[in-house]
Design a protein around this motif. Structure first.
Motif, PDB file in Angstrom:
ATOM      1  N   ASN A  12     -36.587  -8.875  -9.244  1.00  0.00           N
ATOM      2  CA  ASN A  12     -36.707 -10.027  -8.350  1.00  0.00           C
ATOM      3  C   ASN A  12     -36.454  -9.704  -6.874  1.00  0.00           C
ATOM      4  OD1 ASN A  12     -37.329 -12.451 -10.028  1.00  0.00           O
ATOM      5  ND2 ASN A  12     -35.570 -11.649 -11.149  1.00  0.00           N
ATOM      6  N   GLY A  13     -35.870  -8.548  -6.608  1.00  0.00           N
ATOM      7  CA  GLY A  13     -35.626  -8.179  -5.212  1.00  0.00           C
ATOM      8  C   GLY A  13     -36.817  -7.491  -4.564  1.00  0.00           C
ATOM      9  N   PRO A  31     -22.489  -5.618 -22.658  1.00  0.00           N
ATOM     10  CA  PRO A  31     -22.504  -5.123 -21.272  1.00  0.00           C
ATOM     11  C   PRO A  31     -23.724  -4.236 -21.000  1.00  0.00           C
ATOM     12  CG  PRO A  31     -20.339  -4.815 -22.262  1.00  0.00           C
ATOM     13  CD  PRO A  31     -21.259  -5.221 -23.369  1.00  0.00           C
ATOM     14  N   PHE A  32     -24.238  -4.344 -19.803  1.00  0.00           N
ATOM     15  CA  PHE A  32     -25.337  -3.479 -19.385  1.00  0.00           C
ATOM     16  C   PHE A  32     -25.152  -3.156 -17.915  1.00  0.00           C
ATOM     17  CE2 PHE A  32     -26.717  -7.967 -19.432  1.00  0.00           C
ATOM     18  CZ  PHE A  32     -26.905  -8.182 -18.076  1.00  0.00           C
ATOM     19  N   ALA A  33     -25.679  -1.998 -17.521  1.00  0.00           N
ATOM     20  CA  ALA A  33     -25.705  -1.693 -16.093  1.00  0.00           C
ATOM     21  C   ALA A  33     -26.806  -2.540 -15.482  1.00  0.00           C
ATOM     22  CB  ALA A  33     -25.968  -0.213 -15.869  1.00  0.00           C
ATOM     23  N   TYR A  34     -26.624  -2.858 -14.219  1.00  0.00           N
ATOM     24  CA  TYR A  34     -27.552  -3.786 -13.567  1.00  0.00           C
ATOM     25  C   TYR A  34     -28.052  -3.169 -12.273  1.00  0.00           C
ATOM     26  CZ  TYR A  34     -29.030  -8.102 -11.151  1.00  0.00           C
ATOM     27  OH  TYR A  34     -29.719  -9.069 -10.469  1.00  0.00           O
ATOM     28  N   ALA A  35     -29.365  -3.097 -12.166  1.00  0.00           N
ATOM     29  CA  ALA A  35     -29.952  -2.562 -10.938  1.00  0.00           C
ATOM     30  C   ALA A  35     -30.942  -3.574 -10.396  1.00  0.00           C
ATOM     31  CB  ALA A  35     -30.669  -1.247 -11.217  1.00  0.00           C
ATOM     32  N   ARG A  36     -30.780  -3.897  -9.130  1.00  0.00           N
ATOM     33  CA  ARG A  36     -31.733  -4.810  -8.498  1.00  0.00           C
ATOM     34  C   ARG A  36     -32.225  -4.150  -7.215  1.00  0.00           C
ATOM     35  NH1 ARG A  36     -29.193 -10.222  -7.500  1.00  0.00           N
ATOM     36  NH2 ARG A  36     -28.429  -9.293  -5.578  1.00  0.00           N
ATOM     37  N   PRO A  37     -33.214  -3.264  -7.365  1.00  0.00           N
ATOM     38  CA  PRO A  37     -33.696  -2.544  -6.185  1.00  0.00           C
ATOM     39  C   PRO A  37     -34.580  -3.433  -5.324  1.00  0.00           C
ATOM     40  CG  PRO A  37     -34.975  -1.926  -8.117  1.00  0.00           C
ATOM     41  CD  PRO A  37     -33.916  -2.885  -8.595  1.00  0.00           C
ATOM     42  N   ALA A  38     -34.775  -2.995  -4.074  1.00  0.00           N
ATOM     43  CA  ALA A  38     -35.629  -3.748  -3.157  1.00  0.00           C
ATOM     44  C   ALA A  38     -37.046  -3.195  -3.177  1.00  0.00           C
ATOM     45  CB  ALA A  38     -35.054  -3.686  -1.745  1.00  0.00           C
ATOM     46  N   THR A  95     -40.140 -16.043  -5.396  1.00  0.00           N
ATOM     47  CA  THR A  95     -38.869 -15.401  -5.078  1.00  0.00           C
ATOM     48  C   THR A  95     -38.954 -14.593  -3.787  1.00  0.00           C
ATOM     49  OG1 THR A  95     -39.592 -13.677  -6.560  1.00  0.00           O
ATOM     50  CG2 THR A  95     -37.974 -15.239  -7.403  1.00  0.00           C
ATOM     51  N   SER A  96     -40.175 -14.273  -3.363  1.00  0.00           N
ATOM     52  CA  SER A  96     -40.294 -13.418  -2.183  1.00  0.00           C
ATOM     53  C   SER A  96     -39.757 -14.115  -0.937  1.00  0.00           C
ATOM     54  CB  SER A  96     -41.751 -13.030  -1.962  1.00  0.00           C
ATOM     55  OG  SER A  96     -42.510 -14.194  -1.748  1.00  0.00           O
ATOM     56  N   GLU A  97     -39.603 -15.451  -0.999  1.00  0.00           N
ATOM     57  CA  GLU A  97     -39.126 -16.143   0.185  1.00  0.00           C
ATOM     58  C   GLU A  97     -37.647 -15.877   0.440  1.00  0.00           C
ATOM     59  OE1 GLU A  97     -40.155 -20.255  -0.117  1.00  0.00           O
ATOM     60  OE2 GLU A  97     -42.264 -19.738  -0.386  1.00  0.00           O
ATOM     61  N   ARG A  98     -36.950 -15.418  -0.561  1.00  0.00           N
ATOM     62  CA  ARG A  98     -35.522 -15.176  -0.388  1.00  0.00           C
ATOM     63  C   ARG A  98     -35.250 -13.733  -0.781  1.00  0.00           C
ATOM     64  NH1 ARG A  98     -33.237 -19.025  -3.878  1.00  0.00           N
ATOM     65  NH2 ARG A  98     -33.158 -17.382  -5.405  1.00  0.00           N
ATOM     66  N   PRO A  99     -35.252 -12.853   0.205  1.00  0.00           N
ATOM     67  CA  PRO A  99     -35.050 -11.451  -0.169  1.00  0.00           C
ATOM     68  C   PRO A  99     -33.671 -11.261  -0.801  1.00  0.00           C
ATOM     69  CG  PRO A  99     -35.072 -11.716   2.226  1.00  0.00           C
ATOM     70  CD  PRO A  99     -35.369 -13.058   1.642  1.00  0.00           C
ATOM     71  N   LEU A 100     -33.637 -10.633  -1.935  1.00  0.00           N
ATOM     72  CA  LEU A 100     -32.373 -10.435  -2.637  1.00  0.00           C
ATOM     73  C   LEU A 100     -31.792  -9.080  -2.246  1.00  0.00           C
ATOM     74  CD1 LEU A 100     -33.459 -11.774  -6.108  1.00  0.00           C
ATOM     75  CD2 LEU A 100     -31.542 -12.642  -4.792  1.00  0.00           C
ATOM     76  N   ARG A 101     -30.515  -9.091  -2.049  1.00  0.00           N
ATOM     77  CA  ARG A 101     -29.767  -7.904  -1.684  1.00  0.00           C
ATOM     78  C   ARG A 101     -29.869  -6.872  -2.818  1.00  0.00           C
ATOM     79  NH1 ARG A 101     -24.494  -7.165  -2.921  1.00  0.00           N
ATOM     80  NH2 ARG A 101     -24.523  -9.153  -4.026  1.00  0.00           N
ATOM     81  N   PRO A 102     -30.157  -5.622  -2.493  1.00  0.00           N
ATOM     82  CA  PRO A 102     -30.190  -4.614  -3.561  1.00  0.00           C
ATOM     83  C   PRO A 102     -28.799  -4.416  -4.169  1.00  0.00           C
ATOM     84  CG  PRO A 102     -31.200  -3.773  -1.552  1.00  0.00           C
ATOM     85  CD  PRO A 102     -30.535  -5.066  -1.194  1.00  0.00           C
ATOM     86  N   VAL A 103     -28.778  -4.190  -5.459  1.00  0.00           N
ATOM     87  CA  VAL A 103     -27.513  -4.050  -6.184  1.00  0.00           C
ATOM     88  C   VAL A 103     -27.664  -2.937  -7.210  1.00  0.00           C
ATOM     89  CG1 VAL A 103     -26.021  -5.173  -7.896  1.00  0.00           C
ATOM     90  CG2 VAL A 103     -26.836  -6.476  -5.947  1.00  0.00           C
ATOM     91  N   ARG A 104     -26.595  -2.177  -7.434  1.00  0.00           N
ATOM     92  CA  ARG A 104     -26.574  -1.237  -8.548  1.00  0.00           C
ATOM     93  C   ARG A 104     -25.152  -1.240  -9.083  1.00  0.00           C
ATOM     94  NH1 ARG A 104     -26.536   1.249 -12.557  1.00  0.00           N
ATOM     95  NH2 ARG A 104     -27.723   3.071 -13.209  1.00  0.00           N
ATOM     96  N   ALA A 105     -24.981  -1.642 -10.330  1.00  0.00           N
ATOM     97  CA  ALA A 105     -23.635  -1.722 -10.901  1.00  0.00           C
ATOM     98  C   ALA A 105     -23.644  -1.161 -12.318  1.00  0.00           C
ATOM     99  CB  ALA A 105     -23.167  -3.165 -10.925  1.00  0.00           C
ATOM    100  N   GLU A 106     -22.606  -0.439 -12.640  1.00  0.00           N
ATOM    101  CA  GLU A 106     -22.469   0.080 -14.002  1.00  0.00           C
ATOM    102  C   GLU A 106     -22.108  -1.059 -14.953  1.00  0.00           C
ATOM    103  OE1 GLU A 106     -23.416   2.920 -15.022  1.00  0.00           O
ATOM    104  OE2 GLU A 106     -23.851   3.560 -12.961  1.00  0.00           O
ATOM    105  N   GLU A 114     -42.848  -7.633  -2.748  1.00  0.00           N
ATOM    106  CA  GLU A 114     -44.309  -7.576  -2.941  1.00  0.00           C
ATOM    107  C   GLU A 114     -44.738  -8.123  -4.303  1.00  0.00           C
ATOM    108  OE1 GLU A 114     -43.418  -3.378  -2.766  1.00  0.00           O
ATOM    109  OE2 GLU A 114     -45.080  -3.000  -4.145  1.00  0.00           O
ATOM    110  N   LEU A 115     -43.808  -8.257  -5.242  1.00  0.00           N
ATOM    111  CA  LEU A 115     -44.187  -8.739  -6.573  1.00  0.00           C
ATOM    112  C   LEU A 115     -44.168 -10.260  -6.671  1.00  0.00           C
ATOM    113  CD1 LEU A 115     -42.274  -6.196  -8.861  1.00  0.00           C
ATOM    114  CD2 LEU A 115     -44.601  -6.055  -7.961  1.00  0.00           C
ATOM    115  N   GLY A 116     -43.812 -10.915  -5.579  1.00  0.00           N
ATOM    116  CA  GLY A 116     -43.636 -12.369  -5.623  1.00  0.00           C
ATOM    117  C   GLY A 116     -44.816 -13.142  -5.060  1.00  0.00           C
ATOM    118  N   ARG A 117     -45.980 -12.529  -5.031  1.00  0.00           N
ATOM    119  CA  ARG A 117     -47.097 -13.188  -4.336  1.00  0.00           C
ATOM    120  C   ARG A 117     -48.243 -13.564  -5.277  1.00  0.00           C
ATOM    121  NH1 ARG A 117     -46.956  -8.308  -0.588  1.00  0.00           N
ATOM    122  NH2 ARG A 117     -45.052  -8.693   0.606  1.00  0.00           N
TER     123      ARG A 117
END
Lengths: 404, 296
Positions: free
Chosen positions: B55-56, B5-12, A3-14, B59-62
């Motif tokens: 997944n964002g 429903p859940f809150a969703y966080a995808r940090p970099a 997955t590291s090949e495609r950096p995913l946009r950071p998201v935060r949603a309630e 460094e964890l994808g290696r």
């Protein structure tokens, strides 16, 4: 590979808050706004009208919802759509065209590898992945390699045979999916949230100005009709210049608002026998040239079941004696349940509608008003009879031609 | 069958993921491939307040190698490992991965996710225990190494705290004298095993060493050193048969699961005894280069 090949946009949603996600489906970019808990299978079916991906168990056991994600088979019910930002998704709709099936699809048909057909999209996508990943997979490994999808008609032997036969035909790897390319998707609307009892997104009803992207590739239906009407060109163009009147000439259509920038909101009803579709959509006048006698309109509509239609319509007139010859050229793109009509029937119906349109234009040009009121669904019976007659007549003509 | 429903966080960044988990005060759940978690969510057996998608975090994808080890990051898919040279360098991984679920699940499922989920009948926790893998667990206070054999605390329970992320797992690469074996019996391919074994034999020294890990036989992978039993069995003409009798006590001790509708405890013991002796014998012959079939 990772997955590291495609950096995913950071998201935060309630919880329940919509998250924007963009991916490619069968070659067409789609952007959706969905709560995070919406699975890819629901996004494809409920928001993009791609109902070829079936949903069975919804917890990763049955394999009905198998699609390709970045070239590898995956279960769409075990993926949240928002996780797929930037992904390349191929569904069974992308595999082949109705009249140019993928070799795997042909082989399934030839070998009677489907009975009720419910598992077929899953098996097709799983076996496509298998034969691209391991073109040389051994015959005795096929049952286990295909065990990720369940068939309840017990057609496994035929399924294995169909895959085996395709493998033997293409020892170096099977052809790529044959129906991927830019086309109409219902994806521009943020849409409803499918099926969930906690669904809290209001339906998005207000007409909005949108950019209508004309799909590439072959249209589902190409209609080309030429009709002679007994009205002078200028009178015909008086109708064309009055966009509201013009809309009323389209059977079942109604203009509901002006969106500015030559865009109009409208709705249309089509009913054929028991089939009743109500489309809401937007039309964009691309070219309106009275002097050159040319009018070109792009239209896009969506019905509540996720059916999507897009059309590129060009109207031209030329003088003919006392009257006018009206040429209508339309490329119509259909997705979702409406595509299940089949090309021939949908084509007949579209042609019939354009003929009615031409007659209505002639009447409006004479009387200044469209034939019968603002919303007039085409008579189901008449459409059905018309289509049937057309279909009966055509082979007969062909037959007599051949006899000569 | 729709997740609540859940809150969703995808940090970099990992630090943000950890902060998100800390803020959630136990209500957060980490998702990577989600192939075990999403069914649990779909059936609403779990209703996390926030799903922290790692997944964002690039460094964890290696997959990295250093000093005789291969380190697999938390978001590396099982299928990516299958296709990577690492599945030959750590042969037991290459042998076990085809048994993990189905191809369609391995496209998205991760090695670390399978470890963190800790199903007692899963293959990869047994591989990690058999190879004495080291897991990197990162929490608010930094990273720590946890040996696989200490990581699994029971069915779907691990040494991970609510604020921790399993960030990678480190497997030793195969060296001279190493031989491996892996087998399982499931009712259907892709199902969790009724019983399964992972074995590692090293025949470099004067006395062979042998590690036997069983899965599907207890509430977590069970690992025993069985070098002495192997050494004793070597003199006999039929190595597998000799191992069967010499391992009987170990097997009886290792299999402590209650029976279920699919198999009784006694059946599992019998199954496990056969698989264990068969795979140990195979692994030993592989160390001597006497076995034609390779590890792929």
């Amino acid at each position: 590979m990772t997955t590291s090949e495609r950096p995913l946009r950071p998201v935060r949603a309630e919880a329940g808050e919509a998250v924007e996600v963009s991916f490619t489906v069968n070659g067409t970019p789609a952007t959706l706004e969905l709560p995070a808990r919406v699975t890819l299978s629901d996004a494809l079916r409920d928001h993009l009208g791609l109902t070829g991906t079936h949903v069975g168990c919804e917890h990763g056991v049955c394999g009905m919802c198998t699609v390709l994600v970045d070239g590898q088979a995956a279960r769409a019910c075990l993926l949240f759509a928002v996780q797929l930002d930037g992904a390349d998704i191929v569904t069974v709709e992308g595999l082949g065209k109705p009249d140019a099936l993928h070799p795997l699809q042909e082989s399934f048909g030839r070998n009677h590898a489907l009975q009720c057909g419910f598992c077929t999209p899953g098996f097709l996508m799983s076996s496509y992945d298998l034969l691209t990943d391991k073109p040389g997979v051994a015959a005795e490994e096929l049952p286990e390699e295909l065990s990720g999808v369940i068939c309840r008609c017990t057609g496994y032997r035929n399924i294995v045979t169909a895959v085996r036969e395709t493998q033997e035909r293409f020892p170096d790897g099977i052809p790529a999916p044959g129906n991927c390319g830019a086309r109409a998707l219902a994806g521009r609307a943020t849409g409803r949230v499918g099926g969930g009892q906690d669904s809290d997104e209001p339906p998005d009803d207000a007409p909005k100005s949108v950019e209508i992207v004309l799909p590439g590739g072959e249209p589902t239906i190409a209609v080309r009709i030429t009709t002679e009407i007994a009205v002078a060109g200028d009178q015909v163009w008086d109708v064309f210049d009055d966009i509201g009147l013009l809309a009323r000439c389209l059977p079942g259509a109604e203009l509901t608002g002006e969106l500015g920038g030559d865009q109009y909101a409208g709705r249309a009803r089509v009913s054929v026998g028991p089939v009743k579709l109500a489309f809401k959509g937007v039309a964009q006048v691309l070219e309106h040239d009275r002097a050159a006698r040319r009018l070109r309109v792009l239209a896009q509509g969506q019905d509540s079941g996720g059916a999507q239609t897009q059309a590129d319509i060009e109207l031209r007139t030329e003088p003919s004696g006392e009257g006018t010859v009206l040429h209508a050229d339309a490329k119509v793109y259909l997705t979702g349940r409406i595509a299940q009509f089949g090309r021939a029937l949908a084509g007949d119906i579209s042609r019939r509608m354009f003929e009615q349109f031409a007659a209505a234009v002639a009447e409006a040009a004479t009387s200044g008003e469209a034939p019968s009121g603002p919303v007039r669904a085409p008579s189901a019976l008449r459409l059905m009879l018309g289509s049937l007659l057309d279909r009966l007549r055509r082979p007969r003509r062909k037959g007599s031609g051949a006899a000569r | 069958m729709k997740a609540a429903p859940f809150a969703y966080a995808r940090p970099a960044r990992l630090a943000e993921a950890l902060a998100e988990l800390a803020r959630s005060d136990g209500g957060g759940k980490v998702i990577s491939g989600g192939q075990s978690l999403v069914p649990v969510l779909a059936m609403r057996l779990a209703r996390p307040d926030v799903l922290v998608d790692i997944n964002g975090i690039a460094e964890l994808g290696r997959i990295e190698r250093s000093g005789g080890f291969a380190e697999i990051g938390a978001t590396v898919r099982q299928r990516a490992v299958e296709r990577d040279p690492v599945s030959r360098e750590v042969p037991l991984l290459g042998m076990a991965l085809p048994w993990v679920g189905h191809r369609e699940l391995r496209s998205r499922g991760t090695v670390c996710g399978s470890l963190a989920h800790a199903d007692p009948a899963a293959e990869l926790p047994a591989v990690a225990c058999c190879l004495d893998a080291s897991l990197t667990v990162t929490g608010q206070d930094g990273a720590r190494q946890v040996a696989a054999r200490d990581f699994f605390a029971g069915a779907m329970m691990t040494a991970l705290g609510p604020g921790d992320v399993l960030t990678s797992v480190r497997f030793p690469l195969a060296g001279p004298g190493d031989g491996y074996g892996f087998a399982e019996i499931a009712r259907r391919h892709g199902d969790f095993a009724l019983a399964g074994v992972a074995v590692h034999v090293n025949a470099e020294g004067r006395e062979p060493s042998a590690v036997l890990t069983g899965f599907g036989i207890s509430d977590r992978p069970v690992t025993r050193s069985v070098g002495a039993e192997l050494a004793e069995a070597l003199d006999s003409g039929d190595l597998e048969a000799a191992l069967r009798s010499r391992l009987a006590d170990v097997v009886e001790d290792m299999v402590d699961t209650e029976g279920d509708v699919h198999a009784s405890r006694d059946y599992r013991r019998r199954l496990f005894g056969v698989l264990a002796s068969r795979e140990l014998a195979k692994a030993y012959t592989r160390t001597r280069g006497r076995d034609a079939d390779d590890h792929e």
